[in-house]
Write a protein that holds these residues in place. Structure first.
Motif: not given
Lengths: 522, 255
Positions: A191-205
């Protein structure tokens, strides 16, 4: 299997240099923790709630807890010190405590302190339980694989694993696409991740239905997709692997969530974050180590991202950068207690299709990767760079990629899409690519066993040349040190600075009395 | 001996193997199981699209509850090719040497060009192909031009930072590449850049060029850019445009 004549002494020398290169980095890792590691420790204890913010967004409790300690500059003792002290005092469960602290009803640093040895004993008790939970989840996953039948072999001798992606942005649409892909023959789904999730310093819920270029990686999305694939795998009698992305600022946490939600593959590579997401190198290498300790325990297969180098650097000229990075990645993985059977080192078929004898060069690269890393589940990535919207030509490129993959015994084959460079795959694009791969993997299944490479021929000479260049490249990196070498564009023609990039403010030097028994139990 | 029929540009039709046969190939998936009813539904779809002699070349199961079709049909629609007008990038195609020579003689200083992949987009394949020394398909990148000072800022550059940089470096042109297009994010980001440039009074001081696989010149102009380049663009296409536009603006200033 056909073999190229490669000088084993040179290969051994490459491994030796990779070890030397990794040493100062591992010393740095040893001395530091990060906000993400601390959050992952809490998540493994079961603190996985979130608080709804103004505007409706959910924000994880672990972020609120760890951020607060970080602001007070007391995270160098480890979040578990403060958290377990509070558990002893309040006598409530980790989940309850997590919620109370996140709501600011309890302030961890203001409670009376128990004796250090009591706090440590409490931490060890909880960590031991958490690690047992990881073991249980792993064992359950492995029993499911046996029950539903599973032909995956890490050394990939039979035929490559059929691997495809889904990327609708909506986890429920992803489920429909993933089920259809499994029915068509897919054996692993990312499941490809949303672009730029890697730059979020939290894991969405929670479950998410909107993303850019992919779907957010959340614990609930992991669970929804795993449940669907368990169900589909049961129906078709074939275990379907699930992949997600364990890179970026939340590397350690994603590994924790992946372990709890029974993921099979994780893309896990600090080098990728450094080069392509501009994440600070210290931060992500420190995070990577902890994530790999969890991964080693869960026996998740990682995929490394060297294939990406060839999308920015020329693939004909830069094979040695990929190989050098693979040696270094292998070394870091060994340092985190991973076995070669868990190291899906990545490479790709990205050479210019008009280059003379291009398939000879691609075969040389794929074959030497297979031979140099014989027990590793090599991940082979499809052409993307030279795809342009002529779907018929693209389909042909994918066919040749599949041919090279089966001929050289690659383990995990991400199938190319005819519509690459146009849109995220349609259901029919995926189906067409699986049909393509099945045709070629079946038809050329034993070809690798039947042929010999001409001694000193073009294929063998190319492989030897790349090995020589790799050795020289590693020697250069050894001389400069990994960080300086990255700054000097040793990989992918990208430059990054040691103190540049995102996330450095989340790195903390451990104090002498730092407490985190996961480092002992994992 | 009969001659083959020649093309009639007033009434242009697709060509299969005979002039004006109007042959078209289409492929799609219906979310139903393959069946005679599904086949008939596909035929009717094609007919509603205006196709005659509909031939279902393939009906195949692409998953439970999904039928995939490849279809051929003939269309009777025609287009008057002589009446077609398209908004195009206004520049003569020149070689690297020619471009360098023009800048040297007519401008007399290096043109400064900043390139970036903006917003959250991390796909630098396009901007790299145009900017980097190596170039694309045998056409050297802008970094290689003697009279261009081309700098590739890479991925995930924020619009505001890009404009800051343009001011600091006295840039003449900005190239923005966008690959990710989900939810029209590329268009939003393009428009945002131009809005910010207007607020800062930079809009007319710089040449704004957009690029990407889903980018066209008309789309870029609509977003407020000066030009846009899509798939297959070579570095010299972009350089040809920038040089010509720069000179055009200079001449307009004099008037």
């Amino acid at each position: 299997m056909a073999n190229l004549n490669l000088d084993q002494k040179k290969i051994d020398e490459c491994r030796k240099i990779a070890h030397t290169v990794s040493k100062p980095v591992e010393e740095l890792i040893e001395k530091h923790t990060s906000v993400s590691i601390e959050r992952a420790a809490l998540r493994l204890l079961g603190v996985n709630g979130a608080i709804q913010q103004q505007g409706g967004q959910w924000f994880p409790e672990v972020n609120l807890i760890v951020e607060d300690l970080h602001k007070q500059k007391v995270l160098d003792r480890g979040v578990l010190y403060w958290f377990c002290n509070a558990l002893l005092y309040t006598k409530i469960s980790p989940q309850e405590l997590g919620t109370s602290v996140a709501h600011r009803k309890i302030k961890l640093t203001e409670l009376p302190k128990s004796k250090d040895e009591d706090i440590e004993a409490k931490a060890k008790e909880l960590v031991k339980e958490a690690v047992e939970h990881i073991d249980e989840r792993r064992d359950y996953r492995d029993s499911l694989r046996k029950k539903q039948s599973d032909r995956f072999k890490s050394h990939g001798m039979e035929r490559p694993l059929l691997y495809v992606i889904v990327a609708t942005g909506n986890i429920y649409d992803d489920v429909i696409q993933a089920r259809a892909a499994a029915q068509a023959g897919a054996e692993a789904i990312a499941v490809i991740r949303s672009t730029a999730q890697s730059l979020l310093d939290f894991v969405p819920h929670g479950a998410t239905t909107e993303g850019y270029g992919g779907t957010y990686a959340t614990q609930e999305n992991f669970r929804i997709m795993r449940e669907a694939l368990d169900d589909e795998g049961g129906k078709i009698g074939r275990y379907i692997r699930l992949t997600n992305y364990c890179s970026g600022l939340c590397m350690s946490e994603i590994a924790a969530l992946g372990a709890m939600e029974r993921l099979d593959f994780l893309l896990n590579d600090a080098m990728y974050g450094i080069l392509f997401r501009d994440i600070n190198m210290k931060r992500t290498l420190i995070d990577q180590h902890f994530s790999r300790r969890i991964i080693a325990k869960s026996k998740i297969v990682i995929h490394t991202g060297e294939d990406n180098y060839l999308t920015t650097a020329d693939a004909v000229e830069n094979g040695h950068q990929v190989l050098a990075s693979q040696f270094i990645n292998e070394r870091f993985a060994l340092g985190a207690k991973m076995t070669p059977s868990l190291m899906g080192l990545g490479h790709a078929q990205e050479m210019d299709p008009e280059h003379p004898d291009v398939f000879l060069l691609e075969i040389a690269r794929a074959q030497m990767t297979r031979q140099i890393f014989p027990e590793h589940p090599i991940k082979f990535m499809p052409p993307t760079r030279f795809k342009c919207g002529d779907i018929f030509y693209s389909h042909l490129m994918d066919a040749m990629f599949n041919f090279v993959g089966v001929l050289t015994g690659q383990s995990i084959q991400l199938l190319g899409m005819a519509t690459e460079a146009m849109h995220t795959p349609l259901l029919q694009d995926r189906w067409m690519s699986i049909k393509n791969a099945n045709y070629i993997f079946n038809g050329a299944k034993s070809l690798g066993d039947e042929i010999l490479f001409k001694p000193k021929g073009r294929i063998e000479s190319w492989a030897q040349k790349v090995l020589d260049e790799t050795l020289a490249h590693l020697r250069m990196i050894e001389k400069k040190g990994l960080f300086k070498a990255i700054e000097d564009r040793a990989f992918a023609n990208v430059t990054r600075k040691e103190d540049g990039g995102k996330g450095l403010d989340g790195v903390i030097e451990k104090s002498k009395d730092y407490l985190n028994p996961f480092f002992e139990y994992l | 001996m009969s001659q083959a029929k020649q093309v009639n540009l007033k009434k242009l039709k697709p060509y299969g193997d005979i002039m004006d046969d109007g042959t078209v190939q289409i492929a799609f998936t219906l979310p139903v199981e393959p069946s005679p009813e599904a086949r008939e539904a596909a035929v009717q779809f094609a007919q509603q699209m205006g196709f005659q002699n509909v031939k279902i070349a393939t009906m195949d199961k692409a998953g439970n509850g999904f039928a995939f079709f490849v279809i051929y049909g003939n269309t009777n629609f025609t287009i008057d090719f002589t009446q077609i007008e398209v908004l195009k990038v206004d520049a003569k195609k020149r070689s690297r040497d020619e471009i360098d020579e023009i800048i040297k003689t007519k401008i007399g200083r290096k043109l400064i060009i900043l390139g970036a992949c903006t917003g959250y987009d991390a796909h630098t394949v396009g901007i790299d192909a145009i900017m980097n020394m190596k170039g694309f398909a045998g056409d050297y990148g802008l970094e290689r031009y003697q009279w261009l000072d081309a700098r590739n800022l890479g991925a995930q550059v924020l619009n505001e930072d890009l404009l800051d940089m343009a001011v600091k470096e006295n840039a003449d042109a900005i190239l923005v590449s966008k690959v990710v297009t989900q939810h029209e994010i590329h268009i939003k980001d393009f428009k945002d850049l131009i809005e910010r440039a207007k607020k800062r009074g930079l809009r007319d001081k710089l040449i704004f060029v957009a690029g990407g696989p889903r980018v066209t010149h008309p789309l870029s102009v609509e977003c407020g850019f000066d030009a846009g380049f899509g798939v297959g663009t070579k570095p010299s296409d972009v350089a040809s445009y920038i040089v010509e536009e720069f000179i055009r603006r200079k001449q307009n200033q004099k008037k």
